[in-house]
Design a protein around this motif. Sequence first.
Motif, PDB file in Angstrom:
ATOM      1  N   ILE A  31       0.756  -1.221   0.034  1.00 33.70           N
ATOM      2  CA  ILE A  31       0.139   0.080   0.051  1.00 33.70           C
ATOM      3  C   ILE A  31       0.946   1.174   0.070  1.00 33.70           C
ATOM      4  CG2 ILE A  31      -1.878   1.216   1.033  1.00 33.70           C
ATOM      5  CD1 ILE A  31      -2.569  -1.461   2.703  1.00 33.70           C
ATOM      6  N   LEU A  32       0.803   2.056  -0.960  1.00 35.05           N
ATOM      7  CA  LEU A  32       1.543   3.260  -1.013  1.00 35.05           C
ATOM      8  C   LEU A  32       0.660   4.443  -0.640  1.00 35.05           C
ATOM      9  CD1 LEU A  32       3.505   4.203  -4.125  1.00 35.05           C
ATOM     10  CD2 LEU A  32       2.507   5.914  -2.835  1.00 35.05           C
ATOM     11  N   PHE A  33       0.893   5.068   0.508  1.00 38.22           N
ATOM     12  CA  PHE A  33       0.254   6.396   0.949  1.00 38.22           C
ATOM     13  C   PHE A  33       1.051   7.724   0.426  1.00 38.22           C
ATOM     14  CE2 PHE A  33      -0.366   3.031   4.016  1.00 38.22           C
ATOM     15  CZ  PHE A  33      -1.982   3.024   3.943  1.00 38.22           C
ATOM     16  N   PRO A  34       0.429   8.506  -0.283  1.00 44.36           N
ATOM     17  CA  PRO A  34       0.889   9.809  -0.734  1.00 44.36           C
ATOM     18  C   PRO A  34       1.172  10.741   0.272  1.00 44.36           C
ATOM     19  CG  PRO A  34      -1.753   9.705  -0.963  1.00 44.36           C
ATOM     20  CD  PRO A  34      -1.362   8.389  -0.331  1.00 44.36           C
ATOM     21  N   ASP A  35       1.772  11.839  -0.197  1.00 42.06           N
ATOM     22  CA  ASP A  35       2.145  12.862   0.486  1.00 42.06           C
ATOM     23  C   ASP A  35       0.851  13.751   1.089  1.00 42.06           C
ATOM     24  OD1 ASP A  35       1.907  14.441  -1.585  1.00 42.06           O
ATOM     25  OD2 ASP A  35       4.038  14.758  -1.826  1.00 42.06           O
ATOM     26  N   ALA A  36       1.009  14.998   1.670  1.00 34.97           N
ATOM     27  CA  ALA A  36      -0.114  15.667   1.898  1.00 34.97           C
ATOM     28  C   ALA A  36      -0.736  16.485   0.622  1.00 34.97           C
ATOM     29  CB  ALA A  36       0.456  16.890   2.843  1.00 34.97           C
ATOM     30  N   ALA A  37      -0.208  16.451  -0.250  1.00 37.71           N
ATOM     31  CA  ALA A  37      -1.059  16.983  -1.360  1.00 37.71           C
ATOM     32  C   ALA A  37      -1.892  15.718  -2.088  1.00 37.71           C
ATOM     33  CB  ALA A  37       0.010  17.645  -2.437  1.00 37.71           C
ATOM     34  N   GLY A  38      -1.803  14.863  -1.596  1.00 33.06           N
ATOM     35  CA  GLY A  38      -2.814  13.754  -2.307  1.00 33.06           C
ATOM     36  C   GLY A  38      -2.066  12.977  -3.481  1.00 33.06           C
ATOM     37  N   VAL A  39      -3.040  12.032  -3.900  1.00 29.21           N
ATOM     38  CA  VAL A  39      -2.771  11.460  -5.058  1.00 29.21           C
ATOM     39  C   VAL A  39      -2.810  12.246  -6.435  1.00 29.21           C
ATOM     40  CG1 VAL A  39      -3.704   9.616  -6.616  1.00 29.21           C
ATOM     41  CG2 VAL A  39      -3.700   9.146  -4.205  1.00 29.21           C
ATOM     42  N   ARG A  40      -2.086  11.963  -7.121  1.00 31.76           N
ATOM     43  CA  ARG A  40      -1.803  12.855  -8.574  1.00 31.76           C
ATOM     44  C   ARG A  40      -0.873  12.015  -9.599  1.00 31.76           C
ATOM     45  NH1 ARG A  40       1.071  14.799  -4.308  1.00 31.76           N
ATOM     46  NH2 ARG A  40       3.009  15.520  -4.448  1.00 31.76           N
ATOM     47  N   SER A  41      -0.969  12.669 -10.701  1.00 33.68           N
ATOM     48  CA  SER A  41      -0.139  12.014 -11.557  1.00 33.68           C
ATOM     49  C   SER A  41       1.382  11.433 -11.354  1.00 33.68           C
ATOM     50  CB  SER A  41       0.215  12.535 -12.777  1.00 33.68           C
ATOM     51  OG  SER A  41       1.054  13.964 -12.508  1.00 33.68           O
ATOM     52  N   THR A  42       2.034  12.192 -10.359  1.00 37.20           N
ATOM     53  CA  THR A  42       3.416  11.598  -9.916  1.00 37.20           C
ATOM     54  C   THR A  42       3.543  10.525  -9.025  1.00 37.20           C
ATOM     55  OG1 THR A  42       5.779  12.397  -9.379  1.00 37.20           O
ATOM     56  CG2 THR A  42       3.650  13.166  -7.815  1.00 37.20           C
ATOM     57  N   PHE A  43       2.208  10.477  -8.480  1.00 35.41           N
ATOM     58  CA  PHE A  43       2.006   9.117  -7.390  1.00 35.41           C
ATOM     59  C   PHE A  43       1.713   7.846  -8.183  1.00 35.41           C
ATOM     60  CE2 PHE A  43       2.667  11.841  -3.640  1.00 35.41           C
ATOM     61  CZ  PHE A  43       3.535  11.075  -3.042  1.00 35.41           C
ATOM     62  N   LEU A  44       0.991   8.265  -9.657  1.00 32.24           N
ATOM     63  CA  LEU A  44       0.594   7.172 -10.146  1.00 32.24           C
ATOM     64  C   LEU A  44       2.065   6.575 -10.982  1.00 32.24           C
ATOM     65  CD1 LEU A  44      -2.538   8.734 -11.873  1.00 32.24           C
ATOM     66  CD2 LEU A  44      -2.429   6.680 -10.522  1.00 32.24           C
ATOM     67  N   VAL A  45       2.855   7.420 -11.245  1.00 32.17           N
ATOM     68  CA  VAL A  45       3.738   6.933 -11.854  1.00 32.17           C
ATOM     69  C   VAL A  45       4.836   6.213 -10.884  1.00 32.17           C
ATOM     70  CG1 VAL A  45       6.053   7.553 -12.878  1.00 32.17           C
ATOM     71  CG2 VAL A  45       3.963   8.668 -13.592  1.00 32.17           C
ATOM     72  N   MET A  46       4.898   6.645  -9.601  1.00 35.47           N
ATOM     73  CA  MET A  46       5.664   5.983  -8.593  1.00 35.47           C
ATOM     74  C   MET A  46       5.122   4.635  -8.362  1.00 35.47           C
ATOM     75  SD  MET A  46       6.349   9.172  -5.999  1.00 35.47           S
ATOM     76  CE  MET A  46       7.092   8.379  -4.762  1.00 35.47           C
ATOM     77  N   GLY A 121       3.272  -4.836   2.423  1.00 37.49           N
ATOM     78  CA  GLY A 121       4.266  -3.701   2.570  1.00 37.49           C
ATOM     79  C   GLY A 121       3.334  -2.683   2.797  1.00 37.49           C
ATOM     80  N   THR A 122       3.990  -1.455   3.542  1.00 41.93           N
ATOM     81  CA  THR A 122       3.427  -0.171   3.329  1.00 41.93           C
ATOM     82  C   THR A 122       4.762   0.832   3.116  1.00 41.93           C
ATOM     83  OG1 THR A 122       3.648   0.063   5.894  1.00 41.93           O
ATOM     84  CG2 THR A 122       1.410  -0.713   5.105  1.00 41.93           C
ATOM     85  N   THR A 123       4.221   1.942   2.420  1.00 40.95           N
ATOM     86  CA  THR A 123       5.064   2.728   2.103  1.00 40.95           C
ATOM     87  C   THR A 123       4.596   4.234   2.306  1.00 40.95           C
ATOM     88  OG1 THR A 123       7.261   3.674   0.833  1.00 40.95           O
ATOM     89  CG2 THR A 123       5.537   2.845  -0.148  1.00 40.95           C
ATOM     90  N   GLY A 124       5.188   5.450   2.566  1.00 42.33           N
ATOM     91  CA  GLY A 124       4.632   6.465   2.543  1.00 42.33           C
ATOM     92  C   GLY A 124       5.547   7.521   2.546  1.00 42.33           C
ATOM     93  N   TYR A 125       4.942   8.970   1.985  1.00 45.16           N
ATOM     94  CA  TYR A 125       5.798  10.121   1.892  1.00 45.16           C
ATOM     95  C   TYR A 125       5.219  11.112   2.785  1.00 45.16           C
ATOM     96  CZ  TYR A 125       7.744   6.815  -1.666  1.00 45.16           C
ATOM     97  OH  TYR A 125       8.138   5.830  -2.185  1.00 45.16           O
ATOM     98  N   CYS A 126       6.114  12.075   3.159  1.00 45.91           N
ATOM     99  CA  CYS A 126       5.474  13.255   4.266  1.00 45.91           C
ATOM    100  C   CYS A 126       4.326  12.590   5.010  1.00 45.91           C
ATOM    101  CB  CYS A 126       5.079  14.171   3.258  1.00 45.91           C
ATOM    102  SG  CYS A 126       4.332  15.662   4.125  1.00 45.91           S
ATOM    103  N   MET A 127       3.284  12.926   4.996  1.00 49.36           N
ATOM    104  CA  MET A 127       2.290  12.594   5.827  1.00 49.36           C
ATOM    105  C   MET A 127       1.889  11.098   5.671  1.00 49.36           C
ATOM    106  SD  MET A 127      -1.760  13.837   5.449  1.00 49.36           S
ATOM    107  CE  MET A 127      -2.061  12.606   4.073  1.00 49.36           C
ATOM    108  N   GLY A 128       2.282  10.694   4.500  1.00 47.44           N
ATOM    109  CA  GLY A 128       2.108   9.191   4.342  1.00 47.44           C
ATOM    110  C   GLY A 128       2.949   8.419   5.027  1.00 47.44           C
ATOM    111  N   GLY A 129       4.342   9.045   5.434  1.00 47.56           N
ATOM    112  CA  GLY A 129       5.168   8.256   6.019  1.00 47.56           C
ATOM    113  C   GLY A 129       4.952   7.882   7.472  1.00 47.56           C
ATOM    114  N   ARG A 130       4.009   8.787   8.196  1.00 44.62           N
ATOM    115  CA  ARG A 130       3.552   8.609   9.410  1.00 44.62           C
ATOM    116  C   ARG A 130       2.620   7.539   9.124  1.00 44.62           C
ATOM    117  NH1 ARG A 130       1.738  11.683  14.299  1.00 44.62           N
ATOM    118  NH2 ARG A 130      -0.398  11.298  14.745  1.00 44.62           N
TER     119      ARG A 130
END
Length: 244
Positions: A31-46, A121-130
């Motif tokens: 599960i990939l949790f995005p940063d505070a700005a939310g899901v967008r094209s860059t996270f789809l690519v990631m 597994g889980t991973t996250g960025y910024c807010m998603g890291g928490r």
Amino acid sequence: MPRTGVTIGTVDGECAATLHTASAGGAPAVILFPDAAGVRSTFLVMADRLAGLGYTVLLPDVYYRTPFAPFDPATVFDDPDERARLGALVRGLTPDMVVRDAGAFLDFLAGRPEATGEVVGTTGYCMGGRTSLTVAGHHPERVAAAASFHGGNLAAADDPASPHLLADRIRATVLVAAARDDRSFPAEQHERLEKALTGAGVRHRIETYPAAHGFAVPDNATYDADADHRHWAALAELYGAALG
């Protein structure tokens, strides 16, 4: 990588998400949790890239309860109105909501043929890291590896929902890659998290990359290509050992 739009039923409604796959025969799930700005094209690519490493990746819209106009991560923090709008969205996503949603995401993956194995597994960025660490603490029987990249407020002393307080429940192997001079994860939080994970016997690694907060997300103004490359290598190593 193939992407499939899916809808996940939760206690609070229906969460839109994408499922990213690399193998028709199924693969361990992340599960990939995005940063505070939310899901967008860059996270789809990631998510596509992560799937390409050999995983089935779920990328949920964590703000599904509150429809919002997309943010521009490169400028959002320079615009007071946009920063306030983002802050309100973040505050509206409570720890209880995060935990409830994660249960729904895990149940969803358990019923999908694309996702193999008993653990994720889980991973996250910024807010998603928490969020990644929080989910590992509240769903220890399901999360075998949890990563946080430039995550903030991972061990705040005055926060009753801080992830470090869940250390004695975590069974996952934990990777925390912090940013340099990050006000959301200062030295005292680093030390507090290290002490909590070590005391609980959690397999973990906490590192500080020589880059600014936001280093691993390409559309951030603070993106750092070297740190991003390092983050992908670390993530591959973590999941390769814990998920296969």
